[in-house]
Enzyme design. Structure first.
Site, PDB file in Angstrom:
ATOM      1  CB  THR A  10      -0.798   0.142   1.258  1.00  0.00           C
ATOM      2  OG1 THR A  10      -1.703  -1.238   1.283  1.00  0.00           O
ATOM      3  CG2 THR A  10      -1.937   1.155   1.157  1.00  0.00           C
ATOM      4  CB  VAL A  11       3.363   2.755   2.420  1.00  0.00           C
ATOM      5  CG1 VAL A  11       4.154   3.829   2.501  1.00  0.00           C
ATOM      6  CG2 VAL A  11       2.321   2.566   3.470  1.00  0.00           C
ATOM      7  CD  GLU A 122       8.865  12.940  10.283  1.00  0.00           C
ATOM      8  OE1 GLU A 122       7.921  12.333  11.290  1.00  0.00           O
ATOM      9  OE2 GLU A 122       9.536  13.732  10.375  1.00  0.00           O
ATOM     10  CB  VAL A 125       6.896   8.202  14.715  1.00  0.00           C
ATOM     11  CG1 VAL A 125       5.934   8.579  15.941  1.00  0.00           C
ATOM     12  CG2 VAL A 125       7.856   7.377  15.275  1.00  0.00           C
ATOM     13  CB  ILE A 129       1.751  13.509  11.966  1.00  0.00           C
ATOM     14  CG1 ILE A 129       0.530  12.855  12.142  1.00  0.00           C
ATOM     15  CG2 ILE A 129       1.692  14.815  12.749  1.00  0.00           C
ATOM     16  CD1 ILE A 129      -0.223  12.565  13.278  1.00  0.00           C
ATOM     17  CD  GLU A 183       0.339  -3.042  11.735  1.00  0.00           C
ATOM     18  OE1 GLU A 183       1.067  -3.721  10.814  1.00  0.00           O
ATOM     19  OE2 GLU A 183       0.948  -2.179  11.959  1.00  0.00           O
ATOM     20  CG  ASP A 194       1.582   0.293  15.620  1.00  0.00           C
ATOM     21  OD1 ASP A 194       2.231   0.011  14.787  1.00  0.00           O
ATOM     22  OD2 ASP A 194       1.091   1.561  15.954  1.00  0.00           O
ATOM     23  CE  LYS A 198       3.002   3.488  14.570  1.00  0.00           C
ATOM     24  NZ  LYS A 198       1.521   3.795  14.643  1.00  0.00           N
TER      25      LYS A 198
END
Length: 384
Positions: A10-11, A122, A125, A129, A183, A194, A198
């Site tokens: 997906t990412v 980046e 986390v 954002i 997940e 999770d 972070k």
């Protein structure tokens, strides 16, 4: 700048998409051409024109033209091997792999310093954002005294749904799963792991060392009931999965646990799949970052930002210190629900029928457990 993207889920696909769609603007921004040369995955994907598909990540690592390796496969063992080899070959690395940075960040980031390359994370986390870079760069004048956040959008979505739609935990969990929020291993979300990954990463940067992740004891939301949500609401609170990190003298506290938060608190009003991070600093005082914590283009946006940042001339430098004196936060006000009254110091008391609700005065959890040794009760921390 020549880029190889390893992992086209997906990412990963979102990253390739943004880089290709925004190629002209990003190239103008850097004053050099931005080129995605490779997309690597186990199963073939249709990629934009000019992007080479490969099933072998070695094609990316062994190509001397590739400047930046983007690792988006997840997991730890293979991902770590890919990143370490990329670093040794003098390539910059961008990753969204929170578990890897939380568990193996010390080895990876010190290797990057030694080889004079960037490793940016980046997207590990808070999804899209921007929080890691502002923490590391923009707040450098400050000593960060405490970090508080809602760092897992899935659990926040579940808790929000329980409140707004009057659902039990299992009902809300089923809906979240159906929408693709969970997940592959749901325990990572609902057991607080999770969020712990972070907050550990943010704590590393705040405390100038590397938190020993194995010492963390996150608590998840499995024990949050609709009944507790209802009583919290009556008292002006919401239940949120809160991640916190703070330093007091020579002790470090890192904690993830369900917590009652006053509705007057900005953090309590972060609903749905949104995240929030609050830094308490000595000079700028409180700084708040808010936004979506997950999603194809949301997270890909953060990854692309890191890729572009690779062009900066200075590297983030890391201490080789391992922080082992890590403790959970155990002194707190506590919410208690019992079926009868008990003798305990409290700030607030409410009862109806056979339900008795307390907000205790601040107390250590061991003292509370001793007072309630033979009692059956539900309890959660209370913020504020």
């Amino acid at each position: 700048m020549i880029i190889g993207v390893i992992g086209l889920g997906t990412v990963g696909y979102g990253v390739v998409d943004i880089l290709c769609m925004e190629k002209e603007r990003l190239s103008n921004y850097l004053n050099q051409e931005v080129v995605v040369k490779y997309g690597c995955a186990m199963e073939e994907r249709d990629l934009p024109e000019g992007v080479l598909f490969t099933r072998d990540y070695k094609d990316v690592l062994n190509d001397p033209e590739v400047d930046v390796v983007v690792e988006l496969i997840g997991g730890t063992t293979i991902a770590k091997a890919i990143i370490m080899e990329a670093i040794e070959k003098g390539k910059h690395v961008v990753t969204a792999n929170k578990a890897l940075i939380a568990h193996d960040g010390k080895e990876i980031l010190l290797a990057a310093n030694k080889n004079n390359v960037h490793v940016f994370y980046e997207a590990a986390v808070g999804g899209g954002i921007p929080v890691v870079t502002p923490q590391y760069e923009s707040l450098v004048a400050n000593n960060i005294q405490e970090i508080t956040g809602i760092l897992n959008g899935t659990t926040n979505f579940i808790l929000s749904l329980m409140e707004t739609d009057n659902l039990d935990f299992e009902e809300a969990l089923t809906i979240a799963d159906g929408l693709g929020y969970l997940e592959a291993d749901p325990s990572l979300d609902i057991d607080g792991i999770d969020a712990a990954h972070k907050i550990a990463i943010l704590a590393n940067n705040a405390f100038d060392g590397f938190v020993d992740f194995e010492r963390l004891k996150p608590q998840g939301i499995r024990n949050v009931t609709k009944l507790d949500m209802d009583y919290a609401k009556k008292m002006g609170y919401r239940i949120k999965l809160i991640a916190r990190a703070k330093k007091e003298n020579d002790k470090y506290f890192v904690d993830v646990s369900p917590t009652l938060v006053s509705k007057n608190d900005m953090v309590a009003n972060v609903m749905g799949a949104y995240n929030v991070v609050e830094f308490n600093c000595d000079y700028v005082e409180n700084v708040l970052f808010y936004g979506k914590g997950a999603g194809r283009y949301v997270t890909a946006s953060a990854v692309v930002g890191d890729i572009i940042k690779v062009s900066q001339s200075y590297n983030w430098q890391y201490s080789n210190k391992t922080i082992e004196n890590i403790y959970p936060i155990t002194k707190s006000k506590y919410y208690l629900r019992l079926d009868h009254a008990v003798d305990i110091d409290y700030e607030y008391y409410y009862s109806e029928k056979n339900v008795h609700i307390y907000i205790t005065k601040e107390i250590e959890i061991e003292q509370l457990q001793a007072l309630l040794k033979n009692e059956k009760y539900s309890s959660f921390k209370v913020r504020g």
